[in-house]
Scaffold this motif. Structure first.
Motif, PDB file in Angstrom:
ATOM      1  N   LEU A   1       0.807  -1.220   0.000  1.00 42.00           N
ATOM      2  CA  LEU A   1       0.000   0.000   0.000  1.00 42.00           C
ATOM      3  C   LEU A   1       0.841   1.271   0.000  1.00 42.00           C
ATOM      4  O   LEU A   1       0.593   2.177  -0.812  1.00 42.00           O
ATOM      5  N   PRO A   2       1.855   1.424   0.861  1.00 41.50           N
ATOM      6  CA  PRO A   2       2.641   2.654   0.796  1.00 41.50           C
ATOM      7  C   PRO A   2       3.416   2.805  -0.519  1.00 41.50           C
ATOM      8  O   PRO A   2       3.624   3.928  -0.980  1.00 41.50           O
ATOM      9  N   ILE A   3       3.813   1.691  -1.120  1.00 40.42           N
ATOM     10  CA  ILE A   3       4.471   1.787  -2.424  1.00 40.42           C
ATOM     11  C   ILE A   3       3.490   2.363  -3.436  1.00 40.42           C
ATOM     12  O   ILE A   3       3.812   3.292  -4.180  1.00 40.42           O
ATOM     13  N   ALA A   4       2.274   1.815  -3.467  1.00 44.08           N
ATOM     14  CA  ALA A   4       1.256   2.294  -4.408  1.00 44.08           C
ATOM     15  C   ALA A   4       0.899   3.758  -4.144  1.00 44.08           C
ATOM     16  O   ALA A   4       0.807   4.558  -5.078  1.00 44.08           O
TER      17      ALA A   4
ATOM     18  N   LYS B   1       8.749 -14.951  -6.494  1.00 52.27           N
ATOM     19  CA  LYS B   1       7.989 -14.861  -7.740  1.00 52.27           C
ATOM     20  C   LYS B   1       6.484 -14.749  -7.495  1.00 52.27           C
ATOM     21  O   LYS B   1       5.802 -13.997  -8.178  1.00 52.27           O
ATOM     22  N   GLN B   2       5.962 -15.493  -6.548  1.00 55.77           N
ATOM     23  CA  GLN B   2       4.524 -15.428  -6.275  1.00 55.77           C
ATOM     24  C   GLN B   2       4.142 -14.029  -5.796  1.00 55.77           C
ATOM     25  O   GLN B   2       3.099 -13.505  -6.158  1.00 55.77           O
ATOM     26  N   LEU B   3       4.992 -13.415  -5.002  1.00 60.22           N
ATOM     27  CA  LEU B   3       4.743 -12.038  -4.555  1.00 60.22           C
ATOM     28  C   LEU B   3       4.833 -11.070  -5.731  1.00 60.22           C
ATOM     29  O   LEU B   3       4.035 -10.140  -5.834  1.00 60.22           O
ATOM     30  N   GLN B   4       5.765 -11.288  -6.647  1.00 56.97           N
ATOM     31  CA  GLN B   4       5.869 -10.451  -7.846  1.00 56.97           C
ATOM     32  C   GLN B   4       4.577 -10.496  -8.643  1.00 56.97           C
ATOM     33  O   GLN B   4       4.049  -9.458  -9.050  1.00 56.97           O
ATOM     34  N   VAL B   5       4.059 -11.694  -8.864  1.00 52.08           N
ATOM     35  CA  VAL B   5       2.831 -11.873  -9.639  1.00 52.08           C
ATOM     36  C   VAL B   5       1.658 -11.191  -8.940  1.00 52.08           C
ATOM     37  O   VAL B   5       0.848 -10.500  -9.572  1.00 52.08           O
ATOM     38  N   MET B   6       1.561 -11.364  -7.632  1.00 46.63           N
ATOM     39  CA  MET B   6       0.470 -10.763  -6.872  1.00 46.63           C
ATOM     40  C   MET B   6       0.557  -9.236  -6.899  1.00 46.63           C
ATOM     41  O   MET B   6      -0.445  -8.549  -7.097  1.00 46.63           O
ATOM     42  N   GLN B   7       1.764  -8.696  -6.723  1.00 48.48           N
ATOM     43  CA  GLN B   7       1.910  -7.238  -6.746  1.00 48.48           C
ATOM     44  C   GLN B   7       1.659  -6.669  -8.131  1.00 48.48           C
ATOM     45  O   GLN B   7       1.052  -5.613  -8.265  1.00 48.48           O
ATOM     46  N   GLU B   8       2.093  -7.360  -9.167  1.00 47.63           N
ATOM     47  CA  GLU B   8       1.826  -6.895 -10.529  1.00 47.63           C
ATOM     48  C   GLU B   8       0.323  -6.800 -10.752  1.00 47.63           C
ATOM     49  O   GLU B   8      -0.183  -5.803 -11.266  1.00 47.63           O
ATOM     50  N   SER B   9      -0.396  -7.810 -10.336  1.00 55.20           N
ATOM     51  CA  SER B   9      -1.847  -7.818 -10.494  1.00 55.20           C
ATOM     52  C   SER B   9      -2.499  -6.696  -9.678  1.00 55.20           C
ATOM     53  O   SER B   9      -3.349  -5.965 -10.184  1.00 55.20           O
ATOM     54  N   ASN B  10      -2.091  -6.554  -8.418  1.00 60.21           N
ATOM     55  CA  ASN B  10      -2.660  -5.497  -7.567  1.00 60.21           C
ATOM     56  C   ASN B  10      -2.397  -4.109  -8.129  1.00 60.21           C
ATOM     57  O   ASN B  10      -3.287  -3.265  -8.165  1.00 60.21           O
TER      58      ASN B  10
END
Length: 101
Positions: free
Chosen positions: A27-30, A51-60
């Motif tokens: 959230l603070p990054i966004a 990688k799973q966190l990368q995919v989740m953050q890309e989607s968010n």
């Protein structure tokens, strides 16, 4: 922690966040990205070791926050077509759509 991160970034300071999964770092990054001056056309680099966190953050970032985001790691295609479409056109189209006069 989230408010401090946004305020530090807003005042032009660098930061390193080390916190566990699920502690609220995304959230603070966004918010920091959304508060950036659009005329600066800045790019934010977020390093994520999982990688799973990368995919989740890309989607968010793309869907929830409307921030154009791509994940780049060893699975990223080397072909120039991917880079032209995924990087160049994604960001140009986004800037044109949001900041045309």
């Amino acid at each position: 922690m989230q408010l401090r991160v946004v305020l530090v970034n807003h005042h032009g300071k660098d930061m390193l966040i080390a916190a566990g999964t699920g502690s609220g770092k995304t959230l603070p990054i966004a918010l920091s990205i959304l508060l950036n001056d659009p005329d600066a056309h800045s790019i934010t680099l977020t390093i994520s070791p999982l990688k799973q966190l990368q995919v989740m953050q890309e989607s968010n970032f793309n869907l929830q926050f409307g921030i154009p985001t791509v994940t780049i790691n060893e699975d990223t295609p080397y072909e120039s077509e991917w880079w032209n479409v995924s990087i160049k056109y994604t960001f140009i189209d986004w800037f044109w759509h949001h900041y045309k006069e």
